[in-house]
Design a protein around this motif. Structure first.
Motif, PDB file in Angstrom:
ATOM      1  N   THR A   1      77.551 -19.572  36.018  1.00  6.32           N
ATOM      2  CA  THR A   1      77.280 -20.839  35.330  1.00  6.32           C
ATOM      3  C   THR A   1      78.472 -21.318  34.510  1.00  6.32           C
ATOM      4  O   THR A   1      78.585 -22.504  34.216  1.00  6.32           O
TER       5      THR A   1
ATOM      6  N   SER B   1      78.332 -14.250  33.874  1.00  9.24           N
ATOM      7  CA  SER B   1      77.805 -14.154  35.234  1.00  9.24           C
ATOM      8  C   SER B   1      77.036 -12.857  35.422  1.00  9.24           C
ATOM      9  O   SER B   1      75.983 -12.828  36.078  1.00  9.24           O
TER      10      SER B   1
ATOM     11  N   ASP C   1      74.718 -17.322  39.868  1.00  8.84           N
ATOM     12  CA  ASP C   1      74.841 -16.654  38.566  1.00  8.84           C
ATOM     13  C   ASP C   1      76.070 -17.120  37.799  1.00  8.84           C
ATOM     14  O   ASP C   1      76.173 -16.881  36.589  1.00  8.84           O
TER      15      ASP C   1
ATOM     16  N   ASN D   1      73.613 -13.085  33.770  1.00 12.37           N
ATOM     17  CA  ASN D   1      72.697 -13.863  34.611  1.00 12.37           C
ATOM     18  C   ASN D   1      72.225 -13.044  35.807  1.00 12.37           C
ATOM     19  O   ASN D   1      71.037 -13.083  36.174  1.00 12.37           O
TER      20      ASN D   1
END
Length: 231
Positions: A58, A66, A56, A69
């Motif tokens: 990224t 995060s 998560d 995600n």
């Protein structure tokens, strides 16, 4: 009940999604029940969500990204529902109080469902699900003959959303205000715990009897009461 520990425990980033849909009797939210076989909060009714996974992250250092995600991923894993970032409204942030055995730094999002997707729980970590109006859920936990119970973040979120007449009203209010930040000061009292939040007269000192405005949740004898006297 909150599991406590005298040891210093790490705080893990996490995300939770309050999925809401319009129904003939008014807006409903999705609650899922964690399996009794799960060690952490087994048997509890919660909103879908969980810890931020390495995948998560990224954008390193962007905790909010995060959490977004993780919110999307956990919703699909736990409820079988596909949502997008555009559907997420940042509702609140909760940090598990010091002294708890497991601690999380959790972003709570509201997401309105406007399609006919069917909830599909995995039958493993998540055992059951139900759509319920916030008002009905709050009434049920006040029923002494009903084993239905919630943890404070879930309870307070339901109180926050219970007054809205439809999903769009809830979404507009959440979108236009600042997210509420909850970093509870956990105070043990006779029969249970008082969670003091920022703005409460006793928040800094941990004095549950302090004179002044109240912003707190009582968890006494497995029953919850949220008091918010903030302007």
């Amino acid at each position: 009940m909150i599991e406590t520990s005298d040891e210093v425990t790490p705080v893990y980033p996490a995300a939770t999604v309050i999925l809401m849909r319009d129904a003939p009797t008014g807006p409903e939210v999705l609650l899922v029940q964690r399996s009794t076989a799960v060690r952490h909060m087994g048997g509890q009714w919660v909103f879908p969500g969980g810890r931020v996974d390495p995948a998560d992250i990224t954008v390193p250092g962007d905790d909010y990204r995060s959490a977004v995600n993780a919110a999307i991923r956990e919703t699909q894993e736990e409820a079988g529902l596909v949502i997008t970032e555009d559907q997420l409204e940042y509702l609140s942030h909760w940090t598990t109080p010091e002294g708890a055995k497991k601690r999380f730094s959790t972003w709570f999002f509201l997401a309105v469902l406007e399609d006919d997707q069917e909830v599909q729980v995995d039958g493993g970590e998540i055992a059951l699900h139900r759509w319920v109006s916030p008002a009905t859920a709050l009434a049920e936990i006040d029923d002494p003959d009903n084993p239905f119970n919630l943890m404070p973040p879930t309870f307070v979120s339901l109180v926050d959303l219970a007054s809205h007449l439809d999903c769009n009203a809830a979404r507009c209010v959440v979108r236009e205000r600042q997210a509420m930040i909850y970093a509870p000061n956990m105070v043990f009292i006779d029969g249970g715990i008082c969670f003091l939040y920022e703005g409460d007269a006793g928040y800094a000192s941990g004095d549950e009897q302090a004179t002044g405005p109240r912003h707190r949740t009582y968890m006494v004898n497995q029953k919850l009461q949220y008091i918010c006297e903030l302007n």
